[in-house]
Scaffold this motif. Structure first.
Motif, PDB file in Angstrom:
ATOM      1  N   ASN A 260     -16.615  48.657  87.365  1.00 10.40           N
ATOM      2  CA  ASN A 260     -17.611  48.546  88.790  1.00 10.40           C
ATOM      3  C   ASN A 260     -17.452  49.843  89.328  1.00 10.40           C
ATOM      4  O   ASN A 260     -18.397  50.407  90.039  1.00 10.40           O
ATOM      5  CB  ASN A 260     -17.275  47.347  89.619  1.00 10.40           C
ATOM      6  N   ILE A 263     -19.659  52.626  88.044  1.00 14.38           N
ATOM      7  CA  ILE A 263     -20.924  52.349  88.326  1.00 14.38           C
ATOM      8  C   ILE A 263     -21.030  52.756  89.702  1.00 14.38           C
ATOM      9  O   ILE A 263     -22.303  53.617  89.835  1.00 14.38           O
ATOM     10  CB  ILE A 263     -21.385  50.927  88.156  1.00 14.38           C
ATOM     11  N   THR A 356     -26.534  47.964  84.259  1.00 18.99           N
ATOM     12  CA  THR A 356     -25.034  47.527  84.051  1.00 18.99           C
ATOM     13  C   THR A 356     -24.841  46.354  83.229  1.00 18.99           C
ATOM     14  O   THR A 356     -23.705  45.754  83.095  1.00 18.99           O
ATOM     15  CB  THR A 356     -24.559  47.308  85.728  1.00 18.99           C
ATOM     16  N   PHE A 389     -24.844  51.827  80.965  1.00 15.35           N
ATOM     17  CA  PHE A 389     -23.290  51.646  80.961  1.00 15.35           C
ATOM     18  C   PHE A 389     -22.919  51.008  79.879  1.00 15.35           C
ATOM     19  O   PHE A 389     -23.294  50.017  79.704  1.00 15.35           O
ATOM     20  CB  PHE A 389     -22.660  50.798  82.423  1.00 15.35           C
TER      21      PHE A 389
END
Length: 632
Positions: A260, A263, A356, A389
């Motif tokens: 996370n 990102i 993501t 990702f």
């Protein structure tokens, strides 16, 4: 806009004109509309205006002629978008015969099926709301002999709910004109789209074609490796192959701090601009929102939630709409969403998408990357960033790669060779140019005996002139098919053009319709005398004259390979069927094999199987008649 009411036709000309691909689609849909019924699909990539194209077609045709339209979708946002598109494009030069029409939006957040009135012209309906209350549709259908049904995001059309709705309508209306709209004509479950739309794709334009035309933006792909390593059980692998994230895997991804953080750290406002983030689930979206806000990045979250509570649904829709409006107004920079912004809604300001969540669905991936691909011509951007990702799944799942998905077509071209791709393109253009001929052969009111009387090979072109001209600000492709019957005449015309233009003192590009008509009439008298089957078309002469007046040279002539041309001779196929004395079942299997064989050109040349079979039947009748004459 309101949930129901009347849309008044604006007494002015439409404020925008269709792009070339939309004009092409509208022409095809117009021809298709001449049939009493059909079940077909319109394929235009996300950002290419498929909803607008369908609305133009319905406004100009069905609604203008007092026909009823049922527009089906599976999300409320799609319903509202469709209603607004109808309202925004109801102009007097589009709808020439009516001053207005009535509409009604039906869903859990709008009106209910009980409120449908027999006089409603346009129903824009959630498929779930309709499926639960189909009996309330009966009064609307009661006196109808013809109805138009549109399924938005038609790659979902194989769902049982749609099957139930369509069967209910077909049992009550003699003529059903069914059109599916999709950016992604992929199979989404155990059934294929062809089961629902047996008449195949009416019109299709590729994503890459729209990028080249500037309608969609040029994508730039980036991949960011995360530090998440995942090991799967056999059951989890099976779930992921149908794009269903197991709860434990989803939670592990959503709570992974390093992933996370990567990102959020990747986002650079100056580089990426307005960005849509596709999150795994609600938990993941909220975690990311918290991290973005800590990094002083303005963001919002919208989430799709299934509920039967109407008040809860309306509240959720209002919250989502408010956040989307903030994004549109530039009040937030990052819009995090779960299962919403893959379809329908128009957000042209989006410059980037962050993927993501991985996916095994080509349809879903196409929709996600399409959110950022609105080009300058369509009010978007020159370029778009697609940021993926990448986790370490130890090659356990075959995820769809965003970059590969867009490049698949070009890679296939390289593997097949440019020559084969160009051949396919050429025959696709020929097929489009022959649509009028195909339609005439299907129309019993048109006398086509002369065309049917000549050998089939003489109905296959020797080649074509192919070029593009700008007409009222729109680029239009022209394909002039040249046959045995017209080749000598076109050669004569082309040879005469330089002296012809000098003689008539035409030294600039022809812009006068009167002059163009005069010169066309002279050329027709001079070069196209006598019987010709197939004959010439004055519109082709006009296009040639316009091209020559602009470029002072003849357009390129593309000859067909003689072997390929002969391979399309349906008289040979018909003779084969008769010589082998095939049964009906054997004939069907043989015809299917020819149509589905990628090495054959039949499916490209004839565009639709309906045309292929109909013309083969003509040749079968001719062969049988010749056999009977021999035996006498």
């Amino acid at each position: 806009m309101r949930e129901a009411g009347e849309i008044r036709v604006k007494k002015m000309s439409a404020h925008r004109h269709p792009y070339e691909h939309q004009s092409e689609a509208l022409e095809v849909l117009g021809e298709m509309d001449k049939h009493s019924s059909f079940k077909s699909v319109l394929v235009i990539p996300t950002g290419g205006g498929k909803t607008l194209t369908a609305c133009w077609w319905l406004l100009k045709g069905a609604l203008n002629n007092n026909k009823k339209v049922l527009w089906l979708a599976h999300r409320q946002m799609l319903l509202e978008q469709a209603a607004k598109t109808f309202e925004d494009n109801a102009f007097s030069d589009v709808m020439t015969q009516r001053s207005g029409f009535t509409y009604r939006i039906i869903s859990g957040a709008h009106q209910s099926m009980q409120e449908v009135q027999p006089g409603d012209d346009l129903l824009i309906v959630s498929k779930d709301s309709l499926c639960k209350r189909l009996k309330f549709l009966n009064k609307w259908l009661k006196k109808e002999t013809e109805i138009y049904v549109i399924i938005d995001e038609a790659h979902h059309a194989s769902a049982p709910t749609y099957e139930k709705i369509l069967q209910h309508i077909q049992n009550r209306v003699a003529s059903v004109k069914l059109l599916g709209l999709t950016a992604t004509p992929f199979r989404t479950d155990t059934r294929y789209l062809s089961d629902v739309f047996p008449d195949d794709i009416a019109y299709k334009v590729d994503l890459i074609d729209l990028i080249k035309r500037g309608i969609l933006s040029m994508p730039y792909f980036e991949e960011c490796q995360t530090e998440l390593v995942l090991t799967l059980t056999d059951q989890e692998k099976k779930q992921l192959m149908v794009d269903d994230f197991p709860i434990e895997i989803a939670e592990k991804m959503a709570n992974h701090k390093l992933r996370n953080a990567a990102i959020v750290r990747q986002y650079d406002k100056e580089k990426y601009g307005p960005t849509i983030v596709f999150a795994i689930n609600r938990l993941h979206a909220l975690v990311l929102k918290s991290l973005f806000e800590k990094a002083k990045i303005r963001c919002g979250v919208i989430i799709s939630r299934e509920t039967d509570d109407i008040l809860e649904m309306k509240q959720l829709v209002m919250e989502n709409e408010s956040i989307i409006l903030d994004y549109q107004l530039g009040k937030i920079d990052v819009l995090i969403n779960v299962n919403i912004l893959t379809e329908g809604i128009d957000l042209p300001m989006t410059r980037s998408v962050f993927l993501t969540r991985p996916t095994t669905s080509a349809a879903l991936m196409t929709q996600m990357i399409g959110r950022a691909l609105r080009g300058v011509k369509a009010g978007g951007t020159h370029q778009a960033y697609i940021v993926s990702f990448i986790d370490d799944w130890q090659d356990q799942v075959k995820w769809v790669n965003a970059k590969t998905l867009l490049q698949d077509r070009e890679e296939i071209v390289e593997e097949m060779g440019d020559e084969k791709e160009e051949t396919q393109k050429m025959y696709e253009k020929i097929s489009f140019a022959k649509l009028e001929e195909y339609i005439h052969l299907l129309d019993s009111s048109i006398d086509t005996k002369a065309l049917e009387s000549i050998p089939f090979i003489k109905r296959v072109p020797l080649g074509m002139y192919a070029f593009t001209l700008v007409d009222r600000g729109i680029e239009r492709s022209h394909q002039i098919l040249v046959y045995d019957s017209t080749k000598r005449r076109y050669d004569h015309l082309i040879a005469q053009l330089p002296t012809f233009f000098d003689y008539h003192h035409v030294h600039e590009e022809i812009t006068s319709i009167q002059l163009l008509n005069k010169l066309t009439e002279i050329c027709a008298r001079r070069c196209f005398l006598g019987e010709m089957i197939p004959s010439y078309d004055e519109r082709d002469i006009q296009a040639l004259l316009r091209y020559f007046s602009r470029y002072r040279e003849a357009p390129p002539f593309i000859p067909l390979d003689e072997m390929e041309r002969k391979s399309l001779d349906l008289s040979q196929v018909a003779c084969q069927i008769i010589e082998k004395n095939m049964t009906r079942a054997q004939q069907r299997a043989y015809i299917d094999s020819l149509w589905n064989d990628p090495e054959q050109l039949f499916s490209i040349y004839f565009h639709k199987k309906l045309f292929f079979v109909q013309q083969l039947n003509i040749e079968l009748r001719r062969c049988l008649k010749e056999e009977e004459n021999k035996q006498r």
